[in-house]
Design an enzyme around this catalytic site. Structure first.
Site, PDB file in Angstrom:
ATOM      1  N   LYS A 115      31.455  -1.527  18.749  1.00 34.18           N
ATOM      2  CA  LYS A 115      32.908  -1.743  18.878  1.00 34.18           C
ATOM      3  C   LYS A 115      33.422  -2.208  17.514  1.00 34.18           C
ATOM      4  CE  LYS A 115      36.712  -3.975  20.119  1.00 34.18           C
ATOM      5  NZ  LYS A 115      37.289  -4.342  18.829  1.00 34.18           N
ATOM      6  N   GLY A 138      39.869  -6.592  21.243  1.00 27.71           N
ATOM      7  CA  GLY A 138      38.822  -7.522  21.658  1.00 27.71           C
ATOM      8  C   GLY A 138      38.851  -7.873  23.139  1.00 27.71           C
ATOM      9  N   GLU A 182      26.744 -14.185  13.260  1.00 28.31           N
ATOM     10  CA  GLU A 182      27.038 -14.369  11.834  1.00 28.31           C
ATOM     11  C   GLU A 182      28.493 -14.827  11.778  1.00 28.31           C
ATOM     12  OE1 GLU A 182      28.335 -14.342   8.731  1.00 28.31           O
ATOM     13  OE2 GLU A 182      28.044 -12.234   8.205  1.00 28.31           O
ATOM     14  N   CYS A 184      32.364 -13.318   4.228  1.00 28.90           N
ATOM     15  CA  CYS A 184      31.948 -14.570   4.878  1.00 28.90           C
ATOM     16  C   CYS A 184      31.226 -15.493   3.906  1.00 28.90           C
ATOM     17  CB  CYS A 184      31.105 -14.291   6.101  1.00 28.90           C
ATOM     18  SG  CYS A 184      30.242 -12.747   6.028  1.00 28.90           S
ATOM     19  N   GLU A 204      37.423 -21.918   6.263  1.00 28.76           N
ATOM     20  CA  GLU A 204      37.303 -20.580   5.705  1.00 28.76           C
ATOM     21  C   GLU A 204      38.676 -19.916   5.715  1.00 28.76           C
ATOM     22  OE1 GLU A 204      34.019 -18.387   7.064  1.00 28.76           O
ATOM     23  OE2 GLU A 204      34.451 -16.709   5.739  1.00 28.76           O
TER      24      GLU A 204
END
Lengths: 130, 507
Positions: free
Chosen positions: B189, B221, B263, B302, B403
């Site tokens: 996906k 999603g 992750e 990331c 982040e």
């Protein structure tokens, strides 16, 4: 003094989502990609626990954040807003072409003294069950 | 930041179909509910094609197709599976320029990065796992003269893989290549911001991969990702994304008792020791480039080195040169060959980054450069462009802890090696880190002390297939890349064999 407030645009989105899904909740995300954004789920779909902090209720929705993230956020006031955009993640508003977003400002010293207490996710679950 | 005054010379824009269906069971399949959604290019904020709006029905159909294919794919020889991966690699290589342009339109990143990094790495990863599965061996041990134990690796089955939008083709490759090599079938996906480039690739390789082995379902999603993660007919979920969705996927996986790979991002420290400025040579030049690596892929990585930790004795002079180099970054049309940094991937990302520039300033961080959106003209007015930004402050500020996923880094200083390590580890995350030094002892000891899954030593942002990648702490667990990935898609069958004709004597 509330920790999280909400914009008019976000109220409209919540109203629409609530009509479709019923009661809602928010969990502030951290990390990669769509992180650092608030995620909106059906109430109870995301399991909170001792590692979370219940920060506030905003327009009838409980708002959570992980405990360690809260340590870095606790001196800031958050406004739940919405922006056009194509976010990913499982947040419920995404198919509408909008994305919840957080706008932040620093609390003043006076505000810091009159903040409502927070509780852990576990305490919240106990209180909510009653 | 420079504003474009005249239209940049760009390469020819690739053409797209009006819409793309799901790819299920080797065929193009219309979404069950018949709906499609616009794919908006970050380059100019305009829709350039549509993607199928997948739902549970489509996901279930893809899982059916994958299970059907698994019966044969799991028994296909390693040599045959490797050949499929090699053919995929060849097709990508032959179409590299077209796919690079497609990726630029889909994601907004500068073409030069797609050409030099994303696409060549895709080719190499498929080849690496083609080689790895050929060289892979199971193990055997003789426990005593009559007893032999054989450990055989068997594929997990049908897996679900949820792909992020920052490197759409490369992140899909990281997940697809080891899964297929291991003998799994997959339902992929892609992210809803970048649903098209993988479909363009699927058009090229549809006859290369046996039907049902690799299925791709696009969608949102909550509508397509969630039923995939919740399905009790998948054997594993691999996810790249953020912490809340990661927890939610683990919660679903716990209901089905299946493994996950997570992750989940980072806030990677890039540490510059005093010795880097001992000489003004090519190595110092490399170090300065290393600090500016935060702007690679518009910071949408990331492992973005989003914290610069620099020794206080060299901080002023070092940062002066880093700022100079940052200001030299040429922004512009992502399809122009001389553009160094392109557009952020979506409007909500753009808005989120601006909100962080705002809170950074409110918290008292000093803006060394950038600090605002980039106003580009010549048709890019509605694209999502942000100036590469450097904040100076301290590690407790929110811009040092969260982040941002944009071209933003925050610099602070340290006095001793111990303090550098303490600041580096004062974060929820532990994905990447960088250490730059001319001191042989620091080069080994500091990386060992930093709690992160990948520490680049005197380099940054290299992602070879041969090196395992993944996080410590809240950056997740499990690894990607390296042959060890094969075992993330397999389980161990132990055959314990007795060659003794005599009974035990118990009964």
């Amino acid at each position: 003094m509330e920790r999280v407030s909400i914009s008019d645009k976000a109220i409209e989105v919540i109203d629409e989502l609530r009509d479709r899904f019923g009661e809602l909740m928010f969990h502030q995300s951290g990390g990669c990609c769509d992180g650092s954004s608030p995620m909106c789920f059906e109430k109870g779909d995301f399991k909170v626990g001792g590692g979370d902090v219940w920060m506030d209720q905003v327009y009838g929705c409980d708002f959570f954040m992980s405990k360690d993230q809260f340590e870095y956020w606790k001196h800031t006031h958050l406004t739940l807003d919405v922006t056009p955009g194509r976010g990913s993640s499982f947040s419920l508003e995404i198919p509408m072409g909008v994305r919840f977003i957080i706008r932040s400002r620093l609390f003043t010293m006076e505000e810091m003294e009159s903040l409502k207490p927070v509780m852990t996710g576990e305490e919240y679950l106990e209180a909510d069950a009653k | 930041m420079e504003t474009l005054e005249k239209t940049q010379k760009t390469v020819e824009r690739p053409t797209f179909k009006a819409q793309y269906d799901h790819f299920i069971g080797g065929e193009w399949v219309k979404p069950a509910k018949g709906e499609y959604f616009d794919n908006i290019s970050p380059v100019d904020g305009k829709a350039f094609t549509k993607a199928a709006r997948g739902t549970k029905e489509d996901v279930d159909k893809a899982i059916d197709a994958a299970h059907k294919a698994f019966a044969t794919w799991s028994k296909t020889s390693a040599a045959a599976r490797a050949n499929v991966l090699l053919k995929i690699a060849d097709v990508i290589e032959e179409n590299l320029e077209m796919l690079a342009r497609v990726e630029t339109i889909d994601n907004g990143k500068a073409l030069r990065e797609c050409r030099a990094a994303d696409l060549p790495l895709c080719v190499d990863h498929f080849r690496y796992f083609a080689g790895a599965i050929r060289a892979d061996e199971s193990s055997i041990s003789e426990h005593d003269e009559h007893t032999v134990s054989i450990n055989l690796q068997e594929p997990l089955g049908v897996v679900g893989q949820i792909i992020p939008w920052n490197f759409p083709l490369l992140m899909a490759t990281w997940k697809i290549a080891p899964a297929l090599a291991a003998g799994c079938c997959t339902v992929v996906k892609p992210a809803e911001q970048t649903p098209t480039s993988l479909m363009v690739l699927m058009e090229l390789i549809q006859d290369v991969v046996p039907a049902g082995v690799l299925n791709v379902v696009t969608g949102f999603g909550p509508e397509a990702g969630k039923p995939l993660a919740q399905s009790d007919r998948i054997a594993k979920v691999a996810f790249t994304g953020e912490t809340t969705t990661g927890r939610l996927i683990m919660q679903y996986a716990s209901e089905n008792l299946i493994p996950v790979t997570m992750e989940l991002g980072g806030k990677s420290p890039n540490i510059f020791m005093k010795s880097v400025m001992d000489k003004d040579d090519e190595f110092l030049d490399k170090c300065i480039e290393g600090a500016v690596m935060f702007a690679l892929n518009q910071g949408e990585v990331c492992t973005c080195p989003s914290r610069i930790l620099v020794h206080e004795d060299i901080a002023d002079e070092f940062m002066k040169r880093v700022v100079e180099r940052t200001k030299a970054i040429k922004m512009g049309h992502p399809l122009a060959e001389d553009t160094m940094m392109g557009a952020q991937a979506s409007n909500d990302q753009f808005e989120k980054i601006l909100s962080y520039l705002d809170i950074g300033k409110q918290e008292g961080a000093e803006v060394l450069c950038g600090g605002a959106k980039a106003d580009l003209n010549s048709g890019l007015e509605n694209g999502y462009y942000i100036q590469p930004t450097i904040f100076k402050g301290h590690n407790k500020m929110r811009v040092f802890q969260e982040e941002i996923f944009g071209p933003v880094t925050s610099v602070c200083t340290f006095k001793t090696v111990e303090e550098a390590i303490e600041i580096a580890n004062d974060t929820m995350y532990g994905l990447g880190a960088g250490l730059w030094s001319r001191d042989a002892h620091e080069l080994y000891q500091v990386p060992r002390a930093v709690k992160a899954g990948r520490v680049w030593v005197n380099n940054y942002h290299a992602y070879p297939a041969h090196a395992p990648f993944g996080g410590y702490k809240k950056s997740g667990f499990g690894r990607e890349n390296h042959k060890m990935m094969l075992d993330h898609y397999r389980q161990t069958k132990n055959m314990l064999i007795s060659y003794d004709k005599n009974k035990l004597g118990f009964f």
